[in-house]
Write an enzyme that holds these catalytic residues in place. Structure first.
Site, PDB file in Angstrom:
ATOM      1  N   SER A  68       0.792  -1.235   0.000  1.00 25.61           N
ATOM      2  CA  SER A  68       0.000   0.000   0.000  1.00 25.61           C
ATOM      3  C   SER A  68       0.819   1.278   0.000  1.00 25.61           C
ATOM      4  O   SER A  68       0.247   2.368  -0.114  1.00 25.61           O
ATOM      5  CB  SER A  68      -0.958   0.005   1.187  1.00 25.61           C
ATOM      6  OG  SER A  68      -2.028  -0.877   0.954  1.00 25.61           O
ATOM      7  N   GLY A 125       4.856   9.011   6.169  1.00 25.74           N
ATOM      8  CA  GLY A 125       5.211   7.680   5.722  1.00 25.74           C
ATOM      9  C   GLY A 125       4.017   6.892   5.242  1.00 25.74           C
ATOM     10  O   GLY A 125       2.926   7.427   5.046  1.00 25.74           O
ATOM     11  N   HIS A 126       4.234   5.595   5.066  1.00 28.74           N
ATOM     12  CA  HIS A 126       3.175   4.664   4.712  1.00 28.74           C
ATOM     13  C   HIS A 126       3.734   3.264   4.891  1.00 28.74           C
ATOM     14  O   HIS A 126       4.941   3.040   4.815  1.00 28.74           O
ATOM     15  CB  HIS A 126       2.702   4.861   3.265  1.00 28.74           C
ATOM     16  CG  HIS A 126       1.254   4.545   3.059  1.00 28.74           C
ATOM     17  ND1 HIS A 126       0.755   3.254   3.132  1.00 28.74           N
ATOM     18  CD2 HIS A 126       0.189   5.337   2.794  1.00 28.74           C
ATOM     19  CE1 HIS A 126      -0.556   3.286   2.911  1.00 28.74           C
ATOM     20  NE2 HIS A 126      -0.922   4.543   2.718  1.00 28.74           N
ATOM     21  N   ASP A 127       2.830   2.330   5.156  1.00 34.06           N
ATOM     22  CA  ASP A 127       3.202   0.919   5.239  1.00 34.06           C
ATOM     23  C   ASP A 127       2.475   0.156   4.152  1.00 34.06           C
ATOM     24  O   ASP A 127       1.507   0.649   3.556  1.00 34.06           O
ATOM     25  CB  ASP A 127       2.838   0.339   6.612  1.00 34.06           C
ATOM     26  CG  ASP A 127       3.576   1.021   7.745  1.00 34.06           C
ATOM     27  OD1 ASP A 127       4.670   1.549   7.496  1.00 34.06           O
ATOM     28  OD2 ASP A 127       3.052   1.031   8.870  1.00 34.06           O
ATOM     29  N   GLY A 128       2.924  -1.069   3.908  1.00 31.19           N
ATOM     30  CA  GLY A 128       2.279  -1.900   2.902  1.00 31.19           C
ATOM     31  C   GLY A 128       2.312  -3.362   3.284  1.00 31.19           C
ATOM     32  O   GLY A 128       3.297  -3.836   3.857  1.00 31.19           O
ATOM     33  N   GLY A 156       2.067 -12.092   2.316  1.00 33.84           N
ATOM     34  CA  GLY A 156       3.310 -12.485   2.957  1.00 33.84           C
ATOM     35  C   GLY A 156       4.463 -11.512   2.821  1.00 33.84           C
ATOM     36  O   GLY A 156       5.603 -11.856   3.148  1.00 33.84           O
TER      37      GLY A 156
END
Length: 463
Positions: free
Chosen positions: A63, A304-307, A311
């Protein structure tokens, strides 16, 4: 404060043990500060092949792609082709959801900041053709509206697919082509791939999942989510250094390394401005901008951002005022524990930033009324039931539905503990952290209307 060489020495010494401690098969890290980048990797790309991870290996960024999609949209704003506060229908007349009154007023800004209010976890497979995003948007006609547009934050994958389709229409080409032409090329990215067909040309990581909650991670049965969700983050992959080249665009007022103006300084600034507050969910930002998560950390601000894909987990943090960015890409295991140690150390040593401690279960349970929490909360990908046993303990059972169920199966039953008003926290960590569930609203009887875990999941029935 430390310099980059000291950071790299620390990473070289700590990363192998950190991956082993948390059953992470492989990872790659890159750190940017003051115009320089250091990067390294550890572990393997797949436990099935044993191929070593390198700094040039490609991992999925999940993401984090949403920030790339936002950048594509803001380029259209720069060109005068899009206005953020115009209804999406101005540019995409075919946009339809089940609530017509909402569909006609949802704005581009609301999609970019996750305030549109309709069900967002829709992973319909519409094929591998260049028309897959167009076909996907057409399937949203029966998607439920959870709350009025602009009322609150609820993470929305489907909304970014709608934005991706808007980009396609205004550019007259598929999303993947827009990404390559308007970002990959001007940023001179050499190790970035739109999906498996491109990733296979590189040294690419495979995601790993746990077949049972306490089992060791094994290679996932598929490489990525469906292509129709590409604008939301289903299949974009790259090495950390290339991800940081994108981050530098947002550190340097929209200019690429060669001086090319890829995005206006005004749009870079607008993306980092606070749009909506986020419930206290531990790992997520305190607020959302346009695409970016915003973190209120001591020494910040930080964006920021995470994804997360099948897995694979990715983490990006950027410190605009100090010209610093950090990227971590991983392929399974307790990735959050790796994230917290690496980012906590690097941001503290390079930028003097103190990452707040993530929530942990209370040592002692205080008396509380469980009635507000009990019941089933339902969304497209699963049913979440909060129940109470004869001893008064609360439990959360998640029953995955649809395509997600085929990939992950039924989850374990997890005990929930009372953390604070409207918030319960799992007694057992998930991938190394305890992520709270916040209960919001009122269904008219004193019970919560939503279970919020990043997404606002609406109550379906009482316990």
């Amino acid at each position: 404060m430390s310099n980059l060489n000291e950071i790299k020495t620390w990473l070289e010494g700590r990363l192998p043990a950190l991956l082993a401690e948390n059953e992470v098969p492989g990872a790659a890290v890159a750190v940017y500060a003051g115009g320089e980048v250091v990067d390294l990797a550890g572990g393997v790309l797949s436990k099935a092949t044993g191929v070593e991870a390198t700094a040039d290996s490609l991992f999925q960024i999940g993401s984090i792609t949403k920030v790339w999609t936002t950048t594509l949209v803001m380029q259209l704003v720069d060109e005068g082709l899009v206005e953020l506060d115009e209804p999406v229908r101005t540019y995409l007349p075919e946009f339809v959801i089940s609530d017509e009154s909402a569909a006609k007023v949802i704005t581009v800004r609301q999609l970019l900041s996750h305030q549109a209010g309709f069900e967002g976890d829709i992973f319909t497979d519409t094929g591998m053709g260049d028309d897959c995003v167009e076909k996907y948007v057409a399937t949203l006609s029966d998607v439920d509206q959870l709350f009025a547009p602009g009322e609150m934050f609820s993470y929305n994958n489907a909304g970014f697919c709608v934005l991706g389709r808007m980009v396609e229409v205004l550019r007259g080409k598929p999303y993947d082509s827009c990404l390559r032409e308007h970002l990959f090329t001007p940023l001179a990215l050499t190790h970035a791939a739109n999906g498996a067909n491109e990733a296979i040309l590189f040294r690419a990581a495979v995601g790993h999942i746990r077949p049972e909650p306490d089992a060791a991670p094994v290679p996932a049965p598929v490489w990525s989510l469906v292509r129709s969700n590409a604008p939301a983050g289903s299949s974009l992959a790259m090495r950390p250094r290339d991800l940081l080249a994108f981050a530098q665009l947002h550190l340097h007022s929209g200019t690429a390394a060669d001086g090319t103006q890829v995005l206006s300084a005004a749009s870079v600034k607008a993306m980092q401005e606070r749009q909506v507050e986020v419930p206290d969910l531990g790992l997520m930002g305190n607020a959302w901008g346009l695409g970016w998560e915003l973190f209120d950390w001591d020494g910040g601000p930080v964006i920021g951002h995470d994804g997360g894909t099948i897995g694979q987990s990715a983490f990006l943090r950027v410190v605009p005022e100090q010209n610093i960015a950090v990227a971590l890409l991983t392929n399974g295991g307790d990735t959050f524990a790796v994230y917290t140690e690496i980012f906590g150390h690097v941001l503290r040593e390079l930028a003097g930033i103190a990452m707040p401690a993530l929530p942990t279960p209370p040592a002692e349970q205080l008396p509380f009324d469980a009635a507000r929490f009990l019941g089933t909360y339902s969304c497209e990908v699963g049913d979440l039931t909060v129940s109470q046993d004869d001893e008064g303990r609360l439990w959360l059972q998640t029953l995955p539905k649809g395509a997600v169920a085929e990939l992950v199966g039924e989850s374990e039953r997890v005990e929930l503990l009372y953390l604070r008003e409207n918030t319960l926290i799992p007694a057992k960590p998930d991938r190394g952290v305890h992520l709270p569930n916040v209960f919001l609203g009122d269904d008219g009887t004193g019970r919560a209307l939503y279970l919020h875990a990043g997404r606002a999941i609406r109550r379906a029935s009482p316990a």
